[in-house]
Design an enzyme around this catalytic site. Structure first.
Site, PDB file in Angstrom:
ATOM      1  CE1 TYR A   1     -70.377   3.742 -11.436  1.00  0.00           C
ATOM      2  CE2 TYR A   1     -69.522   3.549 -13.681  1.00  0.00           C
ATOM      3  CZ  TYR A   1     -69.377   3.341 -12.310  1.00  0.00           C
ATOM      4  OH  TYR A   1     -68.236   2.745 -11.825  1.00  0.00           O
ATOM      5  CB  CYS A   2     -74.500   6.651  -9.368  1.00  0.00           C
ATOM      6  SG  CYS A   2     -75.375   6.882  -7.783  1.00  0.00           S
ATOM      7  N   PRO A   3     -74.831   9.957 -11.120  1.00  0.00           N
ATOM      8  CG  PRO A   3     -75.963  11.215 -12.726  1.00  0.00           C
ATOM      9  CD  PRO A   3     -75.710   9.801 -12.294  1.00  0.00           C
TER      10      PRO A   3
END
Length: 280
Positions: free
Chosen positions: A145-147
């Site tokens: 998540y949130c790469p």
């Protein structure tokens, strides 16, 4: 490559430590925005350690989900608070096992590149947790998540992400790091968030296809019994020993003064307009 020791020769760095409850998410982020303004006013570099209980901090891109209400309902059902930060990017999870860390740097934007700023944070972790069999790398960890390009990982598993803000007040280098706790559950929470929001139906914006196993806690990756408090202490010690910084906690009185509190209130109010369902 620029380093922390040469950014502000003979300058003492101020350190702020804060803990916020789950209903104080917008206040936590308002402090981050206010400290960035304070760093310019005082011409003082600031290091900000903070934690926030059981909250998902959404990015403005998350508000483009086709079914945003269904997605946020999923967070509420799981027992999480949420709010939208007034910055780009995607959602991250905060809880008592997550360390949030910010460097607020005045007057360096002209000679500190974006990548060099990111490297300051990556170098701090590499120097602090320097062992013969551990290498901290940075690259985008797909399915986290949130790469982002400056995801920090060990053996391919992400434990931290770094963001950056540049404004007239200076540069903010912001990191969240999963230290301990149930990282599998955090990943599953965000996986369900994007699934409930029908992320894959959106064609204009791209959302992560979250696979929880792509992320892990720093404690697990290092096979050490770490806590947020112990990591904060280790990072502070590293800043002093490896980077040669002089640290002091001298801002608490200033942060209680009227000017700071007025700006803090203003920043908190500004955040409200970014929240789902906001009515002026």
């Amino acid at each position: 490559m620029q380093d922390l020791a040469t950014l502000y020769p003979q300058k003492t760095w101020s350190v702020v430590n804060q803990q916020f409850s789950a209903d104080q998410g917008q206040l936590a982020f308002a402090h981050a925005n206010t400290l960035l303004a304070l760093t310019k006013e005082c011409q003082q570099p600031i290091i900000h350690f903070w934690t926030l209980e059981k909250t998902v901090i959404l990015g403005m891109m998350d508000t483009k989900l086709p079914e945003l209400t269904a997605a946020t309902d999923q967070l509420t059902a799981a027992g999480y608070h949420y709010f939208v930060r007034n910055a780009g990017g995607l959602g991250i999870v905060a809880d008592t096992g997550i360390l949030n860390l910010g460097f607020y740097l005045p007057e360096v934007a002209d000679h500190l590149s974006i990548n060099a700023a990111y490297e300051l944070m990556k170098t701090l972790f590499s120097e602090t947790f320097n062992t013969s069999n551990i290498t901290i790398e940075h690259f985008e960890v797909q399915h986290s998540y949130c790469p982002g390009e400056y995801d920090l990982s060990i053996n391919g598993q992400k434990f931290a992400g770094i963001a950056q803000r540049r404004s007239k007040n200076g540069i903010a280098i912001l990191l969240y790091a999963s230290i301990e706790g149930d990282q599998q559950a955090r990943g599953t929470l965000m996986q369900h968030f994007y699934q409930a929001g029908k992320a894959q139906q959106q064609t204009r914006w791209t959302f992560p296809d979250v696979h929880p196993e792509t992320m892990a806690n720093l404690a697990d990756l290092l096979h050490q019994p770490l806590t947020v408090a112990s990591v904060s202490q280790q990072l502070s010690a590293s800043l002093q020993s490896n980077s040669g910084l002089t640290l002091q906690s001298d801002l608490q009185t200033l942060m209680q003064e009227a000017d700071y509190q007025t700006q803090l209130t203003k920043n908190t109010q500004l955040l409200r307009r970014y929240q789902p369902g906001y009515q002026p």
